[in-house]
Design a protein around this motif. Structure first.
Motif, PDB file in Angstrom:
ATOM      1  N   TYR A 279      54.950  49.371  29.603  1.00 43.25           N
ATOM      2  CA  TYR A 279      54.229  50.783  29.771  1.00 43.25           C
ATOM      3  C   TYR A 279      54.475  51.221  31.170  1.00 43.25           C
ATOM      4  O   TYR A 279      54.606  50.341  32.096  1.00 43.25           O
ATOM      5  CB  TYR A 279      52.628  50.498  29.667  1.00 43.25           C
ATOM      6  N   GLU A 280      54.711  52.527  31.413  1.00 44.11           N
ATOM      7  CA  GLU A 280      54.845  53.367  32.473  1.00 44.11           C
ATOM      8  C   GLU A 280      53.604  54.204  32.853  1.00 44.11           C
ATOM      9  O   GLU A 280      52.811  54.582  32.225  1.00 44.11           O
ATOM     10  CB  GLU A 280      55.862  54.174  32.492  1.00 44.11           C
TER      11      GLU A 280
ATOM     12  N   VAL B 263      52.060  55.166  29.208  1.00 43.39           N
ATOM     13  CA  VAL B 263      52.562  55.206  27.784  1.00 43.39           C
ATOM     14  C   VAL B 263      53.587  54.248  27.697  1.00 43.39           C
ATOM     15  O   VAL B 263      54.320  53.721  28.644  1.00 43.39           O
ATOM     16  CB  VAL B 263      53.238  56.737  27.508  1.00 43.39           C
ATOM     17  N   LYS B 264      54.020  53.875  26.427  1.00 46.98           N
ATOM     18  CA  LYS B 264      54.928  52.743  26.189  1.00 46.98           C
ATOM     19  C   LYS B 264      56.415  53.293  26.099  1.00 46.98           C
ATOM     20  O   LYS B 264      56.870  53.498  25.008  1.00 46.98           O
ATOM     21  CB  LYS B 264      54.560  51.802  25.141  1.00 46.98           C
ATOM     22  N   ASP B 265      57.057  53.250  27.118  1.00 49.53           N
ATOM     23  CA  ASP B 265      58.464  53.764  27.149  1.00 49.53           C
ATOM     24  C   ASP B 265      59.279  53.157  28.221  1.00 49.53           C
ATOM     25  O   ASP B 265      60.502  53.446  28.513  1.00 49.53           O
ATOM     26  CB  ASP B 265      58.839  55.372  27.096  1.00 49.53           C
TER      27      ASP B 265
ATOM     28  N   ASP C 126      46.948  43.505  25.522  1.00 49.96           N
ATOM     29  CA  ASP C 126      47.317  44.492  24.663  1.00 49.96           C
ATOM     30  C   ASP C 126      46.274  45.547  24.498  1.00 49.96           C
ATOM     31  O   ASP C 126      44.873  45.207  24.013  1.00 49.96           O
ATOM     32  CB  ASP C 126      47.366  43.564  23.133  1.00 49.96           C
ATOM     33  N   PRO C 127      46.496  46.730  24.434  1.00 52.91           N
ATOM     34  CA  PRO C 127      45.395  47.852  24.343  1.00 52.91           C
ATOM     35  C   PRO C 127      44.437  47.810  22.974  1.00 52.91           C
ATOM     36  O   PRO C 127      43.442  48.181  22.715  1.00 52.91           O
ATOM     37  CB  PRO C 127      45.895  49.106  24.549  1.00 52.91           C
ATOM     38  N   GLU C 128      45.264  47.378  22.231  1.00 53.99           N
ATOM     39  CA  GLU C 128      44.357  47.177  20.559  1.00 53.99           C
ATOM     40  C   GLU C 128      43.193  46.302  20.781  1.00 53.99           C
ATOM     41  O   GLU C 128      42.467  46.207  19.934  1.00 53.99           O
ATOM     42  CB  GLU C 128      45.535  46.704  19.439  1.00 53.99           C
TER      43      GLU C 128
ATOM     44  N   TYR D 292      41.228  51.609  26.142  1.00 59.49           N
ATOM     45  CA  TYR D 292      41.360  52.276  24.886  1.00 59.49           C
ATOM     46  C   TYR D 292      42.882  53.115  24.715  1.00 59.49           C
ATOM     47  O   TYR D 292      43.313  53.268  25.607  1.00 59.49           O
ATOM     48  CB  TYR D 292      40.175  52.936  24.422  1.00 59.49           C
ATOM     49  N   ILE D 293      43.183  53.339  23.357  1.00 60.07           N
ATOM     50  CA  ILE D 293      44.266  54.210  23.211  1.00 60.07           C
ATOM     51  C   ILE D 293      43.827  55.666  22.431  1.00 60.07           C
ATOM     52  O   ILE D 293      42.883  55.666  22.035  1.00 60.07           O
ATOM     53  CB  ILE D 293      45.041  53.529  22.106  1.00 60.07           C
ATOM     54  N   ASP D 294      44.272  56.445  23.359  1.00 62.36           N
ATOM     55  CA  ASP D 294      43.898  57.755  23.038  1.00 62.36           C
ATOM     56  C   ASP D 294      45.505  58.497  22.502  1.00 62.36           C
ATOM     57  O   ASP D 294      46.284  58.824  23.270  1.00 62.36           O
ATOM     58  CB  ASP D 294      43.538  58.557  24.349  1.00 62.36           C
TER      59      ASP D 294
END
Length: 434
Positions: free
Chosen positions: A178-179, A216-218, A52-54, A153-155
């Motif tokens: 995520y793709e 990105v998470k889609d 998990d990127p968090e 990290y998340i940007d």
């Protein structure tokens, strides 16, 4: 550290798997790496599973091989800026856990093979299952979790994995859902069995691969993300059918077969080679090398790199191999000529790393055209190297390659093929002016 990445400081001439050669041996014979004086490694492969990127964390599966003869320990540096946890270490041959401890660089320096260890770095010190044999290997698998918010990290809404990778063969698996929307290093894009997406690449050049991976998470998750089984279907496009879908979607970076050709003087039409190969399939108890049409094989020999055990190599027909009940895990044409190497059957969870040596004579592939050497051969491995005979220099290579000079002065040309097909090598050379 240079001492951990460079190959042998000392090199011993070896003829077709025998020990050291005398001064009478041809200058064009096989040279096997025989490292002494410092820790050396080969065949590194890393798989990063992004959590998990968090958490800014990723799980690492790391294969590496100790190559210094007599080494009883292997030291793996913990990257500065990363916090390591959940370490596990296994012997790749037996699958059994190995003893390890984390030590400071000052402690690592007490080992004669680690005299240049960085005193400001921590190391995972692994006790090998057996001392590394001469011209052999000690294969290790290290599992660990790194937390490194500077490289993962998340940007905004975008996941970023920005990390220079010094290992030459790598795979990065995204979290579920995520793709891939950005990848700075040319890579295969593959789907894991559980539906997660991954990128994989080989980096043949010098220095680190400057990987920046964005996602990105889609993407779909669950049953909708699972890949369709790869088939044996081939490309419909003319003029060539090409490889099967299954072969084309195989992870090239993880293929563990590599081969080095040592060209003898071109008038002989001959080249010696050694071929390293890992067998992991339970129940397999032999290796079969089909002799290519137009080539003649001679002087086969083989041994287990993990232990140094010598194996018997015999040339026979495909029909004779079937009659012998040796299970090589492959179907062979009954009329084919095959070099067969039997060994103890591999058990579930175990593996063997084999080194096969032989000499080929192939007038069509290797010849002298006037005063020019020509080596024209299709190479099927993902990692190939061709060593020119003594006294020759490269004048043409149709396929991009990296070039280096060996300690004995011969030129070594490396062909790393990240495409899902054979690499067609057309290599030409001329004699140096004395």
């Amino acid at each position: 550290m240079k001492t951990m990445k460079c190959f042998a400081a000392a090199i011993c001439l070896v003829v077709l798997g025998n020990s050291c050669a005398s001064a009478q041996v041809s200058k064009d014979t096989i040279v096997l790496p025989a490292a002494t004086g410092a820790q050396t490694e080969t065949d590194e492969y890393t798989r990063y599973e992004l959590l998990d990127p968090e958490t800014a964390s990723f799980r690492i599966y790391y294969e590496l091989t100790a190559t210094t003869a007599g080494a009883k320990f292997l030291y793996n540096p913990i990257r500065k800026g990363s916090v390591a946890s959940d370490e596990q270490v296994f012997d790749a041959m037996s699958g059994k856990p190995l003893h390890f401890e984390v030590v400071h660089g000052t402690e690592a320096r007490k080992d004669a093979l680690m005299a240049d260890a960085d005193e400001a770095t921590d190391y995972i010190k692994v006790t090998l299952a057996r001392p590394v044999p001469m011209h052999g290997q000690g294969r290790v698998v290290i599992l660990k979790t790194y937390k490194d918010p500077k490289s993962y990290y998340i940007d905004g809404t975008t996941l970023v994995f920005n990390r220079g990778l010094g290992i030459k063969r790598n795979k990065v698996v995204l979290p579920a859902g995520y793709e891939v929307v950005g990848c700075s290093v040319p890579s295969q894009i593959l789907t894991e069995k559980d539906g997660r997406l991954a990128i994989s690449f080989m980096h043949a050049g010098a220095g680190e691969a400057p990987l920046v991976l964005k996602a990105v998470k889609d993407a779909q998750t669950g049953a909708g993300a699972l890949p369709h089984p790869a088939t044996k279907a081939k490309s419909w496009e003319a003029p060539f059918a090409g490889e099967t879908e299954r072969a084309r979607l195989t992870e090239r970076a993880y293929l563990d077969r590599d081969i080095v050709y040592f060209l003898q003087q071109p008038e002989t039409h001959s080249f010696s080679l050694y071929h390293d190969y890992t067998e992991k399939r339970a129940g397999v108890n032999g290796y079969a090398n089909v002799v290519r049409e137009g080539s003649v094989a001679s002087h086969p020999s083989a041994y287990v790199l993990d232990t140094g055990e010598q194996l018997k190599a015999t040339e026979m027909s495909g029909a004779e191999m079937v009659a012998s009940k040796i299970n090589t895990g492959e179907e062979v044409d009954p009329k084919a000529r095959v070099v067969v190497i039997p060994f103890a059957a591999v058990r579930e969870g175990e593996s063997l790393r084999l080194r096969i040596s032989e000499t080929y004579t192939a007038p069509v592939s290797y010849k002298l055209d006037g005063d020019e050497l020509v080596f024209d051969r299709s190479l099927g491995r993902s990692r190939n190297a061709v060593v020119l005979p003594a006294g020759w220099y490269v004048t043409a290579s149709a396929t991009p390659a990296t070039v280096s000079r060996m300690a004995d002065g011969r030129v070594r040309v490396e062909y790393w093929d990240d495409q899902p097909d054979a690499v067609d090598v057309l290599l030409k050379a001329r004699r140096r002016v004395e």
